[in-house]
Scaffold this motif. Structure first.
Motif, mmCIF file in Angstrom:
data_model
loop_
_atom_site.group_PDB
_atom_site.id
_atom_site.type_symbol
_atom_site.label_atom_id
_atom_site.label_comp_id
_atom_site.label_asym_id
_atom_site.label_seq_id
_atom_site.Cartn_x
_atom_site.Cartn_y
_atom_site.Cartn_z
ATOM 1 N N ASP A 146 5.799 16.159 -1.157
ATOM 2 C CA ASP A 146 4.763 15.705 -0.225
ATOM 3 C C ASP A 146 3.486 16.541 -0.227
ATOM 4 O O ASP A 146 2.815 16.671 0.792
ATOM 5 C CB ASP A 146 5.312 15.615 1.209
ATOM 6 N N LYS A 147 3.112 17.088 -1.361
ATOM 7 C CA LYS A 147 1.878 17.883 -1.460
ATOM 8 C C LYS A 147 0.637 16.990 -1.609
ATOM 9 O O LYS A 147 -0.476 17.459 -1.473
ATOM 10 C CB LYS A 147 1.968 18.858 -2.628
ATOM 11 N N PHE A 148 0.853 15.720 -1.902
ATOM 12 C CA PHE A 148 -0.275 14.806 -2.138
ATOM 13 C C PHE A 148 -0.168 13.592 -1.213
ATOM 14 O O PHE A 148 -0.197 12.451 -1.657
ATOM 15 C CB PHE A 148 -0.293 14.353 -3.602
ATOM 16 N N LYS A 149 -0.065 13.831 0.075
ATOM 17 C CA LYS A 149 0.128 12.737 1.036
ATOM 18 C C LYS A 149 -1.034 11.744 1.045
ATOM 19 O O LYS A 149 -0.839 10.570 1.298
ATOM 20 C CB LYS A 149 0.351 13.302 2.435
ATOM 21 N N THR A 150 -2.235 12.226 0.742
ATOM 22 C CA THR A 150 -3.385 11.307 0.736
ATOM 23 C C THR A 150 -3.282 10.283 -0.393
ATOM 24 O O THR A 150 -3.936 9.248 -0.337
ATOM 25 C CB THR A 150 -4.712 12.080 0.613
ATOM 26 N N LEU A 151 -2.459 10.579 -1.394
ATOM 27 C CA LEU A 151 -2.259 9.603 -2.473
ATOM 28 C C LEU A 151 -1.673 8.303 -1.945
ATOM 29 O O LEU A 151 -1.988 7.227 -2.448
ATOM 30 C CB LEU A 151 -1.322 10.169 -3.551
ATOM 31 N N ASN A 152 -0.808 8.399 -0.932
ATOM 32 C CA ASN A 152 -0.203 7.187 -0.371
ATOM 33 C C ASN A 152 -1.272 6.256 0.191
ATOM 34 O O ASN A 152 -1.229 5.046 -0.016
ATOM 35 C CB ASN A 152 0.805 7.541 0.720
ATOM 36 N N GLN A 153 -2.240 6.829 0.916
ATOM 37 C CA GLN A 153 -3.317 6.015 1.483
ATOM 38 C C GLN A 153 -4.194 5.435 0.377
ATOM 39 O O GLN A 153 -4.581 4.266 0.431
ATOM 40 C CB GLN A 153 -4.154 6.853 2.442
ATOM 41 N N SER A 154 -4.513 6.257 -0.612
ATOM 42 C CA SER A 154 -5.336 5.779 -1.727
ATOM 43 C C SER A 154 -4.611 4.691 -2.502
ATOM 44 O O SER A 154 -5.206 3.689 -2.898
ATOM 45 C CB SER A 154 -5.681 6.934 -2.667
ATOM 46 N N GLY A 155 -3.299 4.890 -2.713
ATOM 47 C CA GLY A 155 -2.506 3.884 -3.425
ATOM 48 C C GLY A 155 -2.497 2.558 -2.698
ATOM 49 O O GLY A 155 -2.638 1.495 -3.298
ATOM 50 N N ALA A 156 -2.353 2.617 -1.375
ATOM 51 C CA ALA A 156 -2.352 1.389 -0.569
ATOM 52 C C ALA A 156 -3.701 0.677 -0.664
ATOM 53 O O ALA A 156 -3.767 -0.554 -0.765
ATOM 54 C CB ALA A 156 -2.013 1.713 0.884
ATOM 55 N N LYS A 157 -4.785 1.449 -0.649
ATOM 56 C CA LYS A 157 -6.131 0.857 -0.738
ATOM 57 C C LYS A 157 -6.331 0.173 -2.100
ATOM 58 O O LYS A 157 -6.873 -0.932 -2.177
ATOM 59 C CB LYS A 157 -7.174 1.959 -0.525
ATOM 60 N N LEU A 158 -5.880 0.828 -3.159
ATOM 61 C CA LEU A 158 -6.002 0.231 -4.497
ATOM 62 C C LEU A 158 -5.138 -1.021 -4.618
ATOM 63 O O LEU A 158 -5.554 -2.016 -5.216
ATOM 64 C CB LEU A 158 -5.634 1.253 -5.571
ATOM 65 N N ASP A 159 -3.933 -0.972 -4.046
ATOM 66 C CA ASP A 159 -3.059 -2.156 -4.077
ATOM 67 C C ASP A 159 -3.694 -3.335 -3.356
ATOM 68 O O ASP A 159 -3.629 -4.475 -3.828
ATOM 69 C CB ASP A 159 -1.698 -1.836 -3.452
ATOM 70 N N ARG A 160 -4.334 -3.070 -2.216
ATOM 71 C CA ARG A 160 -5.019 -4.156 -1.486
ATOM 72 C C ARG A 160 -6.151 -4.748 -2.336
ATOM 73 O O ARG A 160 -6.362 -5.962 -2.341
ATOM 74 C CB ARG A 160 -5.554 -3.646 -0.146
ATOM 75 N N ALA A 161 -6.860 -3.883 -3.065
ATOM 76 C CA ALA A 161 -7.949 -4.377 -3.919
ATOM 77 C C ALA A 161 -7.405 -5.247 -5.043
ATOM 78 O O ALA A 161 -7.959 -6.314 -5.344
ATOM 79 C CB ALA A 161 -8.744 -3.199 -4.485
ATOM 80 N N VAL A 162 -6.305 -4.812 -5.668
ATOM 81 C CA VAL A 162 -5.691 -5.616 -6.740
ATOM 82 C C VAL A 162 -5.250 -6.964 -6.189
ATOM 83 O O VAL A 162 -5.523 -8.017 -6.778
ATOM 84 C CB VAL A 162 -4.505 -4.853 -7.379
#
Length: 195
Positions: A146-162
């Motif tokens: 869990d050192k990169f928790k902000t990745l989860n938010q970024s991943g969700a944003k990219l998934d919504r764009a796709v």
């Protein structure tokens, strides 16, 4: 002459990618042609494992004012449609070739290869629709404790764009048809180069 023949292919592919965007936010065709040209040049001329061109094209897109998430989403969908139309184009070519070379053993090898490729393509689309970026972000966080928790938010944003690009079937069809036309123009380009 060959470089001049490559421009129509880039313009056609650029038009297909441009059609993915809503009319109200649709960038100019020349931007997509430039992005495709740079992407192809970087991927061909530099040892970047065919990823560096995508990174370079995202840089161009965001510097021209396009949002990062939408740029990534359109890149993912355009690339997927390009792979799909390539698959169809290759199937057509192999079918024509099989009419001239009726050896059954070769045909079975092609069928097996195409079957595996089709399953991989289906898997790719399923992964994209299931939130692939967020799945990857969660895996990275699990490994990295869990050192990169902000990745989860970024991943969700990219998934919504796709998913936003996939939610427009007419635009997807337009992009795919232009991409398919581009493969025919590319075949003509090769024919010119060889003659």
């Amino acid at each position: 002459v060959v470089c001049l023949m490559h421009f129509p292919h880039m313009a056609i592919a650029g038009r297909g990618w441009q059609l993915l965007w809503p009319k109200t936010r649709r960038p100019k065709l020349l931007l997509f042609i430039w992005v495709l040209w740079v992407r192809e040049a970087v991927n061909t001329l530099l040892p970047v494992a065919r990823i560096g061109g995508d990174v370079a094209s995202l840089g161009i897109m965001t510097k021209s004012g396009m949002p990062m998430a939408s740029s990534v989403g359109s890149l993912v969908v355009e690339t997927t449609l390009s792979v799909l139309t390539t698959f169809i184009f290759v199937m057509m070519g192999l079918w024509v070739f099989s009419l001239r070379v009726p050896e059954q053993g070769m045909f079975l090898q092609w069928a097996l290869g195409l079957g595996v490729s089709a399953l991989m393509l289906i898997g790719l689309v399923v992964l994209q629709r299931a939130g692939g970026f967020q799945i990857i972000a969660k895996l990275i966080n699990k490994v990295a404790q869990d050192k990169f928790k902000t990745l989860n938010q970024s991943g969700a944003k990219l998934d919504r764009a796709v998913l936003a690009f996939y939610a427009r079937p007419k635009r997807l069809l337009g992009c795919a048809l232009w991409s398919f036309l581009g493969w025919w123009v590319g075949a003509f380009e090769i024919w010119v180069a060889l003659n």
